[in-house]
Design a protein around this motif. Structure first.
Motif, PDB file in Angstrom:
ATOM      1  N   ILE A  91       0.841  -1.204   0.000  1.00 19.49           N
ATOM      2  CA  ILE A  91       0.000   0.000   0.000  1.00 19.49           C
ATOM      3  C   ILE A  91       0.871   1.247   0.000  1.00 19.49           C
ATOM      4  O   ILE A  91       0.624   2.192  -0.752  1.00 19.49           O
ATOM      5  N   TYR A  92       1.921   1.254   0.815  1.00 18.86           N
ATOM      6  CA  TYR A  92       2.829   2.399   0.866  1.00 18.86           C
ATOM      7  C   TYR A  92       3.463   2.627  -0.511  1.00 18.86           C
ATOM      8  O   TYR A  92       3.508   3.758  -1.000  1.00 18.86           O
ATOM      9  N   ALA A  93       3.938   1.559  -1.150  1.00 15.37           N
ATOM     10  CA  ALA A  93       4.561   1.678  -2.470  1.00 15.37           C
ATOM     11  C   ALA A  93       3.551   2.181  -3.505  1.00 15.37           C
ATOM     12  O   ALA A  93       3.891   3.004  -4.364  1.00 15.37           O
ATOM     13  N   SER A  94       2.311   1.716  -3.412  1.00 16.59           N
ATOM     14  CA  SER A  94       1.270   2.154  -4.335  1.00 16.59           C
ATOM     15  C   SER A  94       0.994   3.647  -4.175  1.00 16.59           C
ATOM     16  O   SER A  94       0.881   4.379  -5.158  1.00 16.59           O
ATOM     17  N   LEU A  95       0.889   4.107  -2.937  1.00 15.93           N
ATOM     18  CA  LEU A  95       0.635   5.529  -2.693  1.00 15.93           C
ATOM     19  C   LEU A  95       1.806   6.385  -3.165  1.00 15.93           C
ATOM     20  O   LEU A  95       1.609   7.473  -3.723  1.00 15.93           O
ATOM     21  N   GLU A  96       3.025   5.912  -2.957  1.00  5.01           N
ATOM     22  CA  GLU A  96       4.200   6.629  -3.450  1.00  5.01           C
ATOM     23  C   GLU A  96       4.192   6.705  -4.972  1.00  5.01           C
ATOM     24  O   GLU A  96       4.500   7.746  -5.552  1.00  5.01           O
TER      25      GLU A  96
END
Length: 149
Positions: A91-96
């Motif tokens: 999720i963090y990578a997707s938001l970034e």
């Protein structure tokens, strides 16, 4: 199922890494006859299933199984419970990625309440190209294959 459901449809194309249209039907408990579910599905489903979708389901299941094995919390490894660490990182990578793509002139990232944080939907109309043209360019130049164009 752990909450007492007899049947659960899992949209693996939304929650795991399976391709669009891929989902799983989980059956549990004594109230549902699994043979009857199987017969019903045989009547409703195609006699020529998509092996690409079935392979993506198998890969998603394997990935979820591997991801959920262990979680390191500073006090040693412990069972992760549904791959919580992997999904948090994802999720963090997707938001970034969404933030970075939003900075590219001509691109618009779909965001907002109710939007799947793992789904990356990019509008390309500001580039003056069609989705098909951008899809072809992404694949040929970067090896990125968009799910839909």
């Amino acid at each position: 199922l752990s909450q007492g459901a007899d049947l659960v449809v899992q949209s693996t194309h939304k929650t795991l890494s399976a391709m669009t249209q891929a989902s799983m039907l989980h059956v549990s408990g004594p109230r549902v006859c699994s043979d009857r579910v199987t017969r019903s599905l045989q009547i409703l489903q195609s006699s020529s299933p998509s092996y690409v979708l079935m392979s993506s389901l198998d890969a998603a299941r394997a990935h979820a199984s591997e991801a959920s094995d262990y979680h390191h919390d500073g006090e040693g490894d412990r069972p992760a419970g549904a791959g919580e660490q992997t999904f948090s990182r994802t999720i963090y990578a997707s938001l970034e990625a969404k933030d970075e793509i939003s900075r590219v002139p001509g691109l618009r990232v779909l965001r907002g309440e109710g939007v799947d944080p793992l789904r990356l939907t990019v509008g390309v109309s500001g580039l003056g190209q069609t989705g098909f043209e951008v899809s072809r360019q992404l694949e040929e130049e970067y090896g990125v294959v968009p799910e839909l164009a």
